[in-house]
Design a protein around this motif. Structure first.
Motif, PDB file in Angstrom:
ATOM      1  N   ARG A   1       0.824  -1.196   0.000  1.00 30.34           N
ATOM      2  CA  ARG A   1       0.000   0.000   0.000  1.00 30.34           C
ATOM      3  C   ARG A   1       0.857   1.243   0.000  1.00 30.34           C
ATOM      4  O   ARG A   1       0.586   2.200  -0.721  1.00 30.34           O
ATOM      5  CB  ARG A   1      -0.891  -0.004   1.231  1.00 30.34           C
ATOM      6  CG  ARG A   1      -2.332   0.104   0.828  1.00 30.34           C
ATOM      7  CD  ARG A   1      -3.221  -0.110   1.989  1.00 30.34           C
ATOM      8  NE  ARG A   1      -4.270   0.908   1.934  1.00 30.34           N
ATOM      9  CZ  ARG A   1      -5.490   0.696   2.398  1.00 30.34           C
ATOM     10  NH1 ARG A   1      -5.791  -0.438   2.953  1.00 30.34           N
ATOM     11  NH2 ARG A   1      -6.401   1.651   2.322  1.00 30.34           N
TER      12      ARG A   1
ATOM     13  N   LEU B   1       1.214   3.799  -2.887  1.00 32.44           N
ATOM     14  CA  LEU B   1       0.854   5.168  -2.594  1.00 32.44           C
ATOM     15  C   LEU B   1       1.902   6.147  -3.056  1.00 32.44           C
ATOM     16  O   LEU B   1       1.589   7.202  -3.620  1.00 32.44           O
ATOM     17  CB  LEU B   1       0.749   5.285  -1.082  1.00 32.44           C
ATOM     18  CG  LEU B   1      -0.559   5.802  -0.629  1.00 32.44           C
ATOM     19  CD1 LEU B   1      -0.832   5.225   0.731  1.00 32.44           C
ATOM     20  CD2 LEU B   1      -0.474   7.279  -0.592  1.00 32.44           C
TER      21      LEU B   1
ATOM     22  N   ARG C   1      -0.437  11.117  -9.423  1.00 29.45           N
ATOM     23  CA  ARG C   1      -1.522  12.060  -9.196  1.00 29.45           C
ATOM     24  C   ARG C   1      -1.067  13.487  -9.387  1.00 29.45           C
ATOM     25  O   ARG C   1      -1.703  14.271 -10.080  1.00 29.45           O
ATOM     26  CB  ARG C   1      -2.065  11.881  -7.782  1.00 29.45           C
ATOM     27  CG  ARG C   1      -3.499  12.331  -7.657  1.00 29.45           C
ATOM     28  CD  ARG C   1      -4.000  12.126  -6.267  1.00 29.45           C
ATOM     29  NE  ARG C   1      -3.740  13.316  -5.468  1.00 29.45           N
ATOM     30  CZ  ARG C   1      -3.976  13.380  -4.171  1.00 29.45           C
ATOM     31  NH1 ARG C   1      -4.437  12.325  -3.551  1.00 29.45           N
ATOM     32  NH2 ARG C   1      -3.741  14.483  -3.509  1.00 29.45           N
TER      33      ARG C   1
ATOM     34  N   ARG D   1     -13.813  -8.816 -10.985  1.00 26.23           N
ATOM     35  CA  ARG D   1     -13.542  -7.589 -10.235  1.00 26.23           C
ATOM     36  C   ARG D   1     -12.072  -7.539  -9.840  1.00 26.23           C
ATOM     37  O   ARG D   1     -11.475  -8.543  -9.480  1.00 26.23           O
ATOM     38  CB  ARG D   1     -14.402  -7.614  -8.979  1.00 26.23           C
ATOM     39  CG  ARG D   1     -14.128  -6.567  -7.970  1.00 26.23           C
ATOM     40  CD  ARG D   1     -15.142  -6.704  -6.868  1.00 26.23           C
ATOM     41  NE  ARG D   1     -16.486  -6.437  -7.366  1.00 26.23           N
ATOM     42  CZ  ARG D   1     -16.955  -5.201  -7.524  1.00 26.23           C
ATOM     43  NH1 ARG D   1     -16.206  -4.164  -7.220  1.00 26.23           N
ATOM     44  NH2 ARG D   1     -18.172  -5.002  -7.971  1.00 26.23           N
TER      45      ARG D   1
ATOM     46  N   GLU E   1      -9.628  -6.285  -7.214  1.00 30.42           N
ATOM     47  CA  GLU E   1      -9.497  -5.699  -5.882  1.00 30.42           C
ATOM     48  C   GLU E   1      -8.222  -4.873  -5.855  1.00 30.42           C
ATOM     49  O   GLU E   1      -7.152  -5.391  -6.173  1.00 30.42           O
ATOM     50  CB  GLU E   1      -9.403  -6.805  -4.836  1.00 30.42           C
ATOM     51  CG  GLU E   1     -10.694  -7.558  -4.636  1.00 30.42           C
ATOM     52  CD  GLU E   1     -11.629  -6.848  -3.687  1.00 30.42           C
ATOM     53  OE1 GLU E   1     -11.159  -5.999  -2.914  1.00 30.42           O
ATOM     54  OE2 GLU E   1     -12.837  -7.150  -3.732  1.00 30.42           O
ATOM     55  N   ILE E   2      -8.362  -3.645  -5.509  1.00 28.35           N
ATOM     56  CA  ILE E   2      -7.164  -2.804  -5.569  1.00 28.35           C
ATOM     57  C   ILE E   2      -6.319  -2.954  -4.316  1.00 28.35           C
ATOM     58  O   ILE E   2      -5.176  -3.363  -4.364  1.00 28.35           O
ATOM     59  CB  ILE E   2      -7.533  -1.331  -5.813  1.00 28.35           C
ATOM     60  CG1 ILE E   2      -8.396  -1.210  -7.059  1.00 28.35           C
ATOM     61  CG2 ILE E   2      -6.276  -0.497  -5.916  1.00 28.35           C
ATOM     62  CD1 ILE E   2      -7.759  -1.676  -8.335  1.00 28.35           C
ATOM     63  N   PHE E   3      -6.917  -2.597  -3.173  1.00 26.30           N
ATOM     64  CA  PHE E   3      -6.144  -2.738  -1.921  1.00 26.30           C
ATOM     65  C   PHE E   3      -6.373  -4.148  -1.380  1.00 26.30           C
ATOM     66  O   PHE E   3      -6.959  -4.352  -0.341  1.00 26.30           O
ATOM     67  CB  PHE E   3      -6.628  -1.745  -0.868  1.00 26.30           C
ATOM     68  CG  PHE E   3      -6.369  -0.320  -1.231  1.00 26.30           C
ATOM     69  CD1 PHE E   3      -5.394   0.028  -2.157  1.00 26.30           C
ATOM     70  CD2 PHE E   3      -7.083   0.704  -0.629  1.00 26.30           C
ATOM     71  CE1 PHE E   3      -5.159   1.348  -2.471  1.00 26.30           C
ATOM     72  CE2 PHE E   3      -6.849   2.020  -0.944  1.00 26.30           C
ATOM     73  CZ  PHE E   3      -5.893   2.345  -1.874  1.00 26.30           C
TER      74      PHE E   3
ATOM     75  N   ILE F   1      -2.406  -0.584  -7.601  1.00 19.15           N
ATOM     76  CA  ILE F   1      -2.752   0.638  -6.869  1.00 19.15           C
ATOM     77  C   ILE F   1      -2.364   1.861  -7.687  1.00 19.15           C
ATOM     78  O   ILE F   1      -3.135   2.815  -7.832  1.00 19.15           O
ATOM     79  CB  ILE F   1      -2.051   0.658  -5.496  1.00 19.15           C
ATOM     80  CG1 ILE F   1      -2.624  -0.441  -4.631  1.00 19.15           C
ATOM     81  CG2 ILE F   1      -2.221   2.000  -4.835  1.00 19.15           C
ATOM     82  CD1 ILE F   1      -1.893  -0.642  -3.325  1.00 19.15           C
TER      83      ILE F   1
ATOM     84  N   LYS G   1      -4.606   2.344 -10.836  1.00 15.16           N
ATOM     85  CA  LYS G   1      -5.967   2.744 -10.490  1.00 15.16           C
ATOM     86  C   LYS G   1      -6.003   4.236 -10.164  1.00 15.16           C
ATOM     87  O   LYS G   1      -6.906   4.951 -10.580  1.00 15.16           O
ATOM     88  CB  LYS G   1      -6.447   1.915  -9.298  1.00 15.16           C
ATOM     89  CG  LYS G   1      -7.818   2.273  -8.805  1.00 15.16           C
ATOM     90  CD  LYS G   1      -8.915   1.709  -9.679  1.00 15.16           C
ATOM     91  CE  LYS G   1     -10.272   2.026  -9.070  1.00 15.16           C
ATOM     92  NZ  LYS G   1     -11.377   1.544  -9.918  1.00 15.16           N
ATOM     93  N   THR G   2      -4.999   4.667  -9.449  1.00 16.36           N
ATOM     94  CA  THR G   2      -4.917   6.094  -9.138  1.00 16.36           C
ATOM     95  C   THR G   2      -4.818   6.901 -10.414  1.00 16.36           C
ATOM     96  O   THR G   2      -5.482   7.937 -10.575  1.00 16.36           O
ATOM     97  CB  THR G   2      -3.682   6.381  -8.281  1.00 16.36           C
ATOM     98  OG1 THR G   2      -3.666   5.479  -7.212  1.00 16.36           O
ATOM     99  CG2 THR G   2      -3.673   7.795  -7.788  1.00 16.36           C
TER     100      THR G   2
ATOM    101  N   MET H   1      -5.916   6.236 -13.233  1.00 15.22           N
ATOM    102  CA  MET H   1      -7.184   6.295 -13.924  1.00 15.22           C
ATOM    103  C   MET H   1      -8.121   7.293 -13.265  1.00 15.22           C
ATOM    104  O   MET H   1      -8.723   8.132 -13.931  1.00 15.22           O
ATOM    105  CB  MET H   1      -7.816   4.915 -13.937  1.00 15.22           C
ATOM    106  CG  MET H   1      -9.107   4.905 -14.686  1.00 15.22           C
ATOM    107  SD  MET H   1      -9.863   3.293 -14.617  1.00 15.22           S
ATOM    108  CE  MET H   1     -10.681   3.372 -13.060  1.00 15.22           C
ATOM    109  N   GLU H   2      -8.215   7.207 -11.944  1.00 12.04           N
ATOM    110  CA  GLU H   2      -9.140   8.099 -11.256  1.00 12.04           C
ATOM    111  C   GLU H   2      -8.761   9.550 -11.497  1.00 12.04           C
ATOM    112  O   GLU H   2      -9.622  10.415 -11.623  1.00 12.04           O
ATOM    113  CB  GLU H   2      -9.162   7.801  -9.749  1.00 12.04           C
ATOM    114  CG  GLU H   2      -9.819   6.481  -9.381  1.00 12.04           C
ATOM    115  CD  GLU H   2     -11.297   6.436  -9.730  1.00 12.04           C
ATOM    116  OE1 GLU H   2     -11.906   7.505  -9.871  1.00 12.04           O
ATOM    117  OE2 GLU H   2     -11.826   5.315  -9.869  1.00 12.04           O
ATOM    118  N   CYS H   3      -7.463   9.811 -11.562  1.00 17.47           N
ATOM    119  CA  CYS H   3      -7.020  11.192 -11.777  1.00 17.47           C
ATOM    120  C   CYS H   3      -7.354  11.644 -13.191  1.00 17.47           C
ATOM    121  O   CYS H   3      -7.772  12.786 -13.405  1.00 17.47           O
ATOM    122  CB  CYS H   3      -5.524  11.304 -11.537  1.00 17.47           C
ATOM    123  SG  CYS H   3      -5.122  11.101  -9.821  1.00 17.47           S
TER     124      CYS H   3
END
Lengths: 369, 741
Positions: free
Chosen positions: B540, B544, B551, B644, B646-648, B665, B668-669, B671-673
């Motif tokens: 994690r 991160l 990010r 599915r 699972e990210i975390f 992780i 995925k970040t 993508m969300e950004c």
């Protein structure tokens, strides 16, 4: 997926704006705003859920001014919603705008109406990005917008909102607000904001910091919600996947902290009636209904009662943790409780699917009895 | 013989029959012989006859002389008779004379005897009169024994004649002196410097003076108490300066022996004496004295125990076990010996409790030390981990594995050392070690559960503490987490077992016997759990860190006004570099377990991945030129779509799984950004280039490369959706840009 419990409504476009019609206490209605860069395609859907028949009735309005990023319904007037939208001009330049829109009283079946803008906001002086425009919980003449680093309070009676006051967030590296919300308690004089990992709440009358909690989450704080029944409790969620509840009189340690999602949590909502129910939406494509019974206003354990036996017999307190979940196909950015009915909630995933779900019956009985 | 005697033929015999003799003679002898015989007999007869004549003559002579003598005596007796008469007369006169004298002397004799009686009386009186002064003198001389003896002699008289006025004075005097004497004796009693023997002596004297025994006994006890208290105070004072052995010695030789002496003399003086002297009261008194004595002893011992306890407590921080054990052993032995002193309580029991306490304490201190040692190790590890960033990759490679080894070894060795140290407690020559009570509590509760198990739990707790989210200390180097995770795993895979068996063997614990013991599996499970937790947290954190980078890079850029992409953005290179460095770090500790889906040669891989990306671009973006599809891949991708991600999520203990977790992780970040931004054509193309670059380099780290493809595809798809003018770049150009780096 709890099929018997949920009703799906699919939108054509991606969407990340959802709000419940707060002022109407009879009907279960939600507004959904779509997000498409072809801006004439953007719509606002008014979805009404008939609880008895488990059917949906929808009204669609055009929102051709731009893609909707955030919707808020007026708590006093059912026909008013505040929208924050991204408008693209001919030179392919984007500008964030916000406006208060009015839902027409009569619905025309033949034509899809464009929503009428009731109040315009001139935000050019306050920053490029607009995070949200929030109606004041009691005072219908007031609203507040959160821009990059400012909170702007408006008088919204006239067609062009008048800027009443504004508060600027100061600090190193030009910090920005991620969201903001009125504190429903304290006569609506406090406005809470999230910036980076912190929470800051301002007194709107003086513009000074009322209280703050630093390092609410180890990463960006995405959302917060006040407990309507417990005036010092606030729930937060963030990119660290945590959902926490804080007593903001005692800010060193959260009173409740859980990590049940496997990615960022974007939205957290207390059930307005039974605040042990906590709704969270996450980009792991799940909506979780969890119990925070240990800190809810219905938890009498800490209060001395005359007959503990009777109490134990009558009420079995839920243990903290997930109770029920809805699965989506894509990240879920919004989830809302129905204001008219305590056992119904809606969640909206990015792929444009709105899911209206019920709290499991067994759970309901457990809480009510 | 009788025949001979009655032989009638013997001529000299009594039963001689002359006829028979003659007959025989005639028959048997010749004439000659008879003639000879006749002559012989005649001769014999003649000699016999003459002999008889002389005999008669002689006797007659004698008779004549005797008659003469009798005649002479007759005359002599007559003379004597007259003389005797005379004597009688004289004697008579003497008697009368002596009678006369004695009657005259009678008076004087009486007087003399009277006088001598008076004299002895006077002597006694004199003694009495002198008594006060003698007593005083004795007092001055401190010859109390003599004084008491003197007094006792006089006492009876004084009691008898005490009523007489003349004696009254003396009696009063004596009494005052006696009071003084008693006072003096009591003083001696209370004298701090007096030895127990002196004390006993004083008591003895006082008893002789018929002081009430109860009072005395109480007084004796108070006095003894005072003295013992002083001893205790002294001990207390000393306890801070002396080490434990000295302290125990001091206690044994000082306090305990004094106590013994006190008790012994008490027995002598009060209990035994009473038995002899006064049978009636003795039972009551004995009970009383016994109770008094017992409470006294208990009281004192309690205080002493307290003192020892506190000393032992104090000692723990610095002590070395051998010394401690020795001291405790001595203490315990002494107590066992003491046990006869007091009937009702078992001092050995209290003693063993103290010893157990000491053992427990010792274990606790050791645990504390171990904990501190471990904390030190951790800090040291942290320090070394934070510095080697500057050194080349190779260096850190080597020392990571070594660090783990040394960390594990030092911890295990240290624990072993502690066990060895504690074994001293149960050595054979240690007295208390033979007590089951001690053995049970010490071996099982203290050493095994309290020390080993507790320490192992501490290890996991510390490990978990590092990954608890509310640790504000964000500076924990991620490698440390990785290291600790492996550390826990290593422990689970043997060291736990080793330490537990070691402890069981050394302390002869049979783990199967007792249900309450923490089992190895239990600890292993927690070890495994914390290893997992640490690893998850590591993933994690690393995810991160990379997320944060991604990010920032997305958020800070103005994607609407960007130029046509010429290069891969530096952030992407950095991401790949970081991944490579994480890869090499993880590789040192975790071997590849899961084999990635398939490994072909590098070059073929590249073309493969491109074809995949092309296909995916197509699937998302229909305007793009269609390409040939690999049907197997399509199904794979469909599977991915339905599954599915699972990210975390929990990762396995393998390099691939760890890296997959981190990449998931990060992407995925990303993508969300991207979804939160709006892109121009060039912005989109930049994302296209970036994702392609990532695709080229990230597959090698993961188990299932389709996962990476899928996530990158999602990113690009999201970017396309968020693009105002969604036109993608020629893939060949993208290739060229990426290959240029």
């Amino acid at each position: 997926m709890e099929n018997e419990n949920s009703v799906i409504y699919g939108l054509e476009f991606q969407a990340r704006a959802l709000c419940a019609q707060l002022a109407d206490t009879e009907k279960i209605r939600f507004f959904v705003g779509t997000q498409s860069l072809k801006q004439v395609n953007n719509q606002i859907h008014l979805v009404e859920f008939d609880e008895e028949k488990s059917t949906l009735k929808t009204l669609v309005y055009h929102h051709s001014d731009g893609e909707v990023w955030k919707l808020n319904a007026s708590p006093t007037d059912p026909s008013l919603i505040a929208s924050c939208y991204n408008s693209v001009n001919k030179e392919n330049l984007c500008t964030m705008k916000t406006a208060i829109l009015k839902i027409p009283d009569i619905f025309n079946d033949d034509n899809i109406d464009n929503l009428e803008i009731v109040t315009k906001f001139d935000t050019s002086a306050f920053g490029n990005d607009i995070k949200t425009t929030e109606f004041h919980p009691n005072d219908r003449t007031k609203a507040a917008s959160v821009t990059d680093n400012q909170i702007v309070v408006w008088d919204i009676l006239s067609e062009n909102a008048q800027n009443v006051s504004h508060i600027t967030l100061e600090g190193k590296n030009s910090p920005k607000f991620t969201m903001g919300k009125w504190n429903p308690h304290q006569n609506g004089n406090q406005f809470a904001t999230a910036t980076d990992t912190h929470l800051k709440t301002y007194d709107i009358r003086t513009g000074s910091l009322a209280w703050n909690i630093d390092n609410v989450h180890s990463q960006l704080t995405r959302d917060m919600d006040f407990n309507l029944n417990k005036q010092y409790h606030i729930a937060t969620c963030g990119d660290d996947g945590f959902v926490k509840i804080w007593d903001f009189r005692q800010t060193s340690i959260p009173v409740y902290s859980r990590t049940d999602h496997s990615h960022w949590v974007w939205c957290v909502r207390f059930n307005p009636f039974h605040d042990q129910l906590l709704l969270t939406a996450s980009s792991d494509a799940r909506v979780l209904l969890s119990s925070a019974a240990s800190v809810s206003s219905e938890n009498n354990e800490s209060i001395i009662h005359d007959d503990p036996l009777e109490n134990q017999d009558n009420k079995q307190i839920l243990s903290d943790g997930p109770l029920q979940w809805c699965e989506h196909e894509d990240s879920v950015y919004c989830a809302e409780w129905a204001p008219a009915e305590p056992w119904i909630f809606a969640s909206l995933s990015y792929d444009g699917r709105l899911l209206i779900s019920r709290v499991k019956r067994s759970l309901k009985y457990q809480i009510m009895l | 013989m009788s025949e001979k005697n009655i032989n009638p033929l013997d001529i000299n015999g009594q039963h001689f029959e002359p006829n028979l003799y003659l007959e025989k003679l005639f028959k048997e002898s010749t004439l000659k012989q008879v003639m000879d015989q006749e002559n012989e007999i005649i001769k014999d007869t003649q000699t016999l006859h003459s002999d008889m004549q002389t005999l008669v003559y002689e006797n007659y002579n004698k008779f004549i002389t005797a008659t003469d003598t009798v005649r002479k005596m007759k005359t002599d007796f007559k003379k004597m008779e007259t003389e005797m008469d005379l004597l009688a007369q004289n004697m008579e006169s003497i008697t009368s004379f002596s009678q006369q004298i004695s009657s005259t002397l009678q008076d004087t004799r009486e007087q003399i005897s009277k006088l001598s009686g008076i004299h002895s009386l006077l002597k006694r009186l004199q003694f009495l009169f002198k008594l006060p002064s003698t007593l005083k003198l004795r007092m001055e001389e401190k010859n109390y024994n003599q004084a008491v003896e003197d007094y006792l002699i006089a006492q009876k008289v004084l009691q008898h004649y005490g009523g007489m006025p003349s004696f009254q004075g003396i009696k009063v005097d004596c009494e005052t002196i006696l009071v003084e004497l008693k006072e003096e004796l009591r003083n001696q009693f209370n004298d701090a410097n007096a030895t127990a023997k002196q004390l006993a002596n004083s008591v003895d004297l006082l008893l002789q003076l018929e002081e009430p025994a109860k009072e005395l006994c109480a007084e004796f006890l108070t006095c003894a108490e005072k003295r013992l208290s002083e001893q205790l105070v002294m001990l207390k004072d000393q306890s801070e300066q002396r080490d434990i052995t000295d302290f125990v010695d001091l206690g044994c030789s000082g306090f305990l022996s004094d106590l013994c002496l006190v008790v012994a003399s008490f027995h002598d003086m009060f209990i035994n004496r009473m038995n002899i002297e006064n049978v009636e009261n003795s039972e009551i008194f004995e009970n009383f004295a016994d109770i008094e004595l017992n409470t006294f002893i208990l009281n004192k011992m309690e205080k002493y125990f307290e003192l020892v306890q506190s000393k032992v407590d104090m000692e723990q921080e610095i002590s070395d076990t051998t010394v401690l054990v020795k001291a405790l052993d001595r203490f315990y032995r002494r107590l066992q010996a003491m046990n006869t002193l007091c009937r009702d309580t078992d001092f050995a029991k209290t003693g063993i409790e103290i010893v157990i306490n000491a053992g427990r304490k010792q274990c606790k201190t050791h645990l504390q030390v171990l904990k501190m040692h471990f904390a030190d190790l951790l800090t040291k590890a942290r320090q070394t981990l934070t510095t080697p960033k500057l050194i080349t990759q190779d260096d850190s490679n080597i020392n990571l594995n070594e660090m783990l080894m040394s960390l594990v070894l030092t911890v295990v060795e240290k624990v072993k050392g502690v066990l060895q140290d504690l074994v001293v407690f149960i050595e054979n020559d240690v007295n208390f070690a033979q007590q089951a009570l001690f053995r049970d509590s010490f071996c099982v509760d203290n050493v095994r559960e309290g020390l080993i198990v507790c320490f192992l739990h501490h290890l996991t707790a510390t490990a978990r503490g590092l990954c608890s989210s509310n640790v504000s200390d964000a500076k924990i180097p991620p490698i440390l987490l990785l290291l600790l995770s492996k550390f826990c795993l290593d422990f689970q895979n043997g060291h736990v077992h080793y330490l537990l068996t070691q402890a069981d063997e050394l302390f002869t614990i049979n783990p199967k016997e007792s249900v309450a013991l923490t089992t190895e599996t239990e600890i292993n499970t927690t070890m495994q759990e914390s290893a997992q937790e640490l690893l998850n947290y590591y993933v994690r954190i690393q995810g991160l860190n990379i997320s944060q980078m991604l990010r920032k890079s997305v958020e800070t850029r103005d994607w609407l006004h960007t130029i046509e992409p010429r290069t891969v953005r530096a952030v992407m290179k950095r991401v790949v570099e970081d991944m490579a460095s994480i890869d090499s770090t993880v590789a040192q500790l975790y071997e590849d377990q899961g084999v990635p889906t398939e490994h072909s040669s590098d070059s073929s891989r590249k073309t493969h991945s491109i074809s995949v990306s092309r296909h995916q671009y197509r699937s998302n973006w229909s305007a793009y030129t269609p390409n040939q599809l690999d049907s197997a891949l399509v199904s794979n991708i469909h599977k991915l779509f339905s599954e599915r991600i699972e990210i975390f999520s929990t990762v396995e203990f393998s390099k691939v799984s760890i890296l997959t977790g981190i990449i998931k992780i990060s992407l995925k970040t990303f993508m969300e950004c991207v979804r939160l931004k709006t892109f121009s054509k060039y912005g989109l193309q930049q994302i296209q280039v970036d994702t392609h670059y990532l695709q080229l380099y990230l597959w090698r780290f993961v188990a299932d490369e389709n996962l990476v493809h899928f996530l990158l595809d999602e990113i690009l798809g999201s970017a396309v959706h968020r693009c105002l003018e969604p036109i993608l770049m020629e893939p060949s150009v993208v290739d060229i840009i990426c290959e240029r780096g």
